[in-house]
Motif scaffolding. Structure first.
Motif, PDB file in Angstrom:
ATOM      1  N   GLU A  82      -8.326   0.702  11.380  1.00  0.00           N
ATOM      2  CA  GLU A  82      -8.990   0.933  12.666  1.00  0.00           C
ATOM      3  C   GLU A  82      -7.989   1.140  13.796  1.00  0.00           C
ATOM      4  N   GLU A  83      -6.856   0.453  13.731  1.00  0.00           N
ATOM      5  CA  GLU A  83      -5.818   0.599  14.757  1.00  0.00           C
ATOM      6  C   GLU A  83      -4.990   1.863  14.553  1.00  0.00           C
ATOM      7  N   GLY A  84      -5.211   2.542  13.431  1.00  0.00           N
ATOM      8  CA  GLY A  84      -4.455   3.764  13.171  1.00  0.00           C
ATOM      9  C   GLY A  84      -3.078   3.515  12.589  1.00  0.00           C
ATOM     10  N   ILE A  85      -2.765   2.267  12.266  1.00  0.00           N
ATOM     11  CA  ILE A  85      -1.483   1.967  11.639  1.00  0.00           C
ATOM     12  C   ILE A  85      -1.466   2.549  10.235  1.00  0.00           C
ATOM     13  N   ILE A  86      -2.557   2.386   9.515  1.00  0.00           N
ATOM     14  CA  ILE A  86      -2.753   3.116   8.262  1.00  0.00           C
ATOM     15  C   ILE A  86      -3.523   4.369   8.659  1.00  0.00           C
ATOM     16  N   ASP A  87      -2.843   5.484   8.605  1.00  0.00           N
ATOM     17  CA  ASP A  87      -3.418   6.741   9.074  1.00  0.00           C
ATOM     18  C   ASP A  87      -4.312   7.388   8.020  1.00  0.00           C
ATOM     19  N   LYS A  88      -3.835   7.405   6.775  1.00  0.00           N
ATOM     20  CA  LYS A  88      -4.607   8.006   5.689  1.00  0.00           C
ATOM     21  C   LYS A  88      -3.988   7.614   4.354  1.00  0.00           C
ATOM     22  N   TYR A  89      -4.730   7.849   3.323  1.00  0.00           N
ATOM     23  CA  TYR A  89      -4.263   7.631   1.959  1.00  0.00           C
ATOM     24  C   TYR A  89      -4.109   9.010   1.328  1.00  0.00           C
ATOM     25  N   ILE A  90      -2.984   9.224   0.647  1.00  0.00           N
ATOM     26  CA  ILE A  90      -2.718  10.543   0.080  1.00  0.00           C
ATOM     27  C   ILE A  90      -2.251  10.429  -1.366  1.00  0.00           C
ATOM     28  N   ALA A  91      -2.275  11.552  -2.049  1.00  0.00           N
ATOM     29  CA  ALA A  91      -1.702  11.640  -3.388  1.00  0.00           C
ATOM     30  C   ALA A  91      -0.417  12.453  -3.284  1.00  0.00           C
ATOM     31  N   ILE A  92       0.659  11.930  -3.834  1.00  0.00           N
ATOM     32  CA  ILE A  92       1.928  12.652  -3.858  1.00  0.00           C
ATOM     33  C   ILE A  92       2.051  13.290  -5.230  1.00  0.00           C
ATOM     34  N   LEU A  93       2.108  14.602  -5.234  1.00  0.00           N
ATOM     35  CA  LEU A  93       2.142  15.349  -6.487  1.00  0.00           C
ATOM     36  C   LEU A  93       3.562  15.475  -7.020  1.00  0.00           C
ATOM     37  N   SER A  94       3.679  15.582  -8.307  1.00  0.00           N
ATOM     38  CA  SER A  94       4.956  15.839  -8.950  1.00  0.00           C
ATOM     39  C   SER A  94       5.190  17.350  -8.921  1.00  0.00           C
ATOM     40  N   PRO A  95       6.174  17.831  -8.161  1.00  0.00           N
ATOM     41  CA  PRO A  95       6.376  19.280  -8.043  1.00  0.00           C
ATOM     42  C   PRO A  95       6.515  19.983  -9.391  1.00  0.00           C
ATOM     43  N   SER A  96       7.261  19.407 -10.316  1.00  0.00           N
ATOM     44  CA  SER A  96       7.446  20.065 -11.606  1.00  0.00           C
ATOM     45  C   SER A  96       6.148  20.158 -12.406  1.00  0.00           C
ATOM     46  N   LYS A  97       5.259  19.187 -12.234  1.00  0.00           N
ATOM     47  CA  LYS A  97       3.994  19.192 -12.970  1.00  0.00           C
ATOM     48  C   LYS A  97       3.016  20.241 -12.435  1.00  0.00           C
ATOM     49  N   VAL A  98       3.227  20.687 -11.191  1.00  0.00           N
ATOM     50  CA  VAL A  98       2.358  21.728 -10.630  1.00  0.00           C
ATOM     51  C   VAL A  98       3.088  23.068 -10.554  1.00  0.00           C
ATOM     52  N   GLY A  99       4.175  23.187 -11.321  1.00  0.00           N
ATOM     53  CA  GLY A  99       4.871  24.458 -11.441  1.00  0.00           C
ATOM     54  C   GLY A  99       5.793  24.793 -10.281  1.00  0.00           C
ATOM     55  N   LYS A 100       6.211  23.815  -9.518  1.00  0.00           N
ATOM     56  CA  LYS A 100       7.111  24.054  -8.383  1.00  0.00           C
ATOM     57  C   LYS A 100       8.350  23.183  -8.550  1.00  0.00           C
ATOM     58  N   SER A 101       9.227  23.564  -9.474  1.00  0.00           N
ATOM     59  CA  SER A 101      10.347  22.703  -9.826  1.00  0.00           C
ATOM     60  C   SER A 101      11.597  22.923  -8.974  1.00  0.00           C
ATOM     61  N   LEU A 102      11.585  23.921  -8.095  1.00  0.00           N
ATOM     62  CA  LEU A 102      12.741  24.176  -7.244  1.00  0.00           C
ATOM     63  C   LEU A 102      12.452  23.716  -5.818  1.00  0.00           C
ATOM     64  N   THR A 103      13.331  22.886  -5.284  1.00  0.00           N
ATOM     65  CA  THR A 103      13.236  22.458  -3.892  1.00  0.00           C
ATOM     66  C   THR A 103      14.372  23.112  -3.117  1.00  0.00           C
ATOM     67  N   ARG A 152      -7.849  -7.582   7.140  1.00  0.00           N
ATOM     68  CA  ARG A 152      -6.578  -7.110   7.679  1.00  0.00           C
ATOM     69  C   ARG A 152      -6.376  -5.625   7.400  1.00  0.00           C
ATOM     70  N   VAL A 153      -6.699  -5.183   6.194  1.00  0.00           N
ATOM     71  CA  VAL A 153      -6.555  -3.765   5.855  1.00  0.00           C
ATOM     72  C   VAL A 153      -7.456  -2.926   6.763  1.00  0.00           C
ATOM     73  N   LEU A 183       0.825  -1.218   0.000  1.00  0.00           N
ATOM     74  CA  LEU A 183       0.000   0.000   0.000  1.00  0.00           C
ATOM     75  C   LEU A 183       0.854   1.261   0.000  1.00  0.00           C
ATOM     76  N   GLN A 184       2.048   1.196   0.585  1.00  0.00           N
ATOM     77  CA  GLN A 184       2.939   2.350   0.518  1.00  0.00           C
ATOM     78  C   GLN A 184       3.431   2.577  -0.910  1.00  0.00           C
ATOM     79  N   GLN A 185       3.597   1.511  -1.652  1.00  0.00           N
ATOM     80  CA  GLN A 185       4.042   1.638  -3.032  1.00  0.00           C
ATOM     81  C   GLN A 185       2.915   2.079  -3.948  1.00  0.00           C
ATOM     82  N   ASN A 186       1.678   1.647  -3.620  1.00  0.00           N
ATOM     83  CA  ASN A 186       0.523   2.019  -4.439  1.00  0.00           C
ATOM     84  C   ASN A 186      -0.725   1.964  -3.560  1.00  0.00           C
ATOM     85  N   GLY A 187      -1.113   3.096  -3.031  1.00  0.00           N
ATOM     86  CA  GLY A 187      -2.267   3.180  -2.145  1.00  0.00           C
ATOM     87  C   GLY A 187      -3.599   2.970  -2.849  1.00  0.00           C
ATOM     88  N   ARG A 188      -3.577   2.898  -4.164  1.00  0.00           N
ATOM     89  CA  ARG A 188      -4.815   2.703  -4.930  1.00  0.00           C
ATOM     90  C   ARG A 188      -5.023   1.258  -5.373  1.00  0.00           C
TER      91      ARG A 188
END
Length: 128
Positions: free
Chosen positions: A45-66, A39-40, A14-19
């Motif tokens: 329920e135990e809070g081990i999986i806290d949430k599912y998120i989308a990780i954005l590509s910074p360059s694709k949203v116009g933020k290419s400098l870190t 099991r999932v 799930l860490q590699q692909n939450g979908r």
């Protein structure tokens, strides 16, 4: 909740692909779909999986400098630290903020369009 090897496989997948669909996840970890789903849900329920998120590509949203920034505060008292953390949460440019032990107080990961965008953020927001 004590994690076993199958739980760890589920978490890794799930860490590699939450979908991942439950059927795909079950196949990947060697379970049938029903026990896998149980099991999932237990991990959620135990809070081990806290949430599912989308990780954005910074360059694709116009933020290419870190930029990584070290921050030193004038004091280490609770009021100063709380004031800083409340203020920093209002800056969308700051995508990660770590409270540090040692030479400096906070370590920030900042996304910007370019160096001028970062400089403006630093002058108008961060240094204040």
């Amino acid at each position: 909740m004590k994690l076993d090897d199958i739980d760890r496989k589920i978490l890794k997948a799930l860490q590699q692909n939450g979908r991942l669909q439950n059927n795909e996840l079950a196949k990947a970890v060697g379970l049938s779909p029903s026990p896998c789903l149980r099991r999932v849900r237990a991990l959620e329920e135990e809070g081990i999986i806290d949430k599912y998120i989308a990780i954005l590509s910074p360059s694709k949203v116009g933020k290419s400098l870190t930029v990584f920034a070290k921050v030193w505060l004038k004091g280490q008292d609770a009021r100063t630290i709380e004031g800083f953390t409340e203020a920093i949460m209002n800056f969308p440019q700051v995508v990660e903020c770590y409270f540090m032990a040692g030479d400096y107080d906070f370590f920030l990961r900042i996304l910007a369009t370019d160096i001028e965008d970062y400089r403006q953020f630093q002058i108008k927001s961060l240094s204040r």
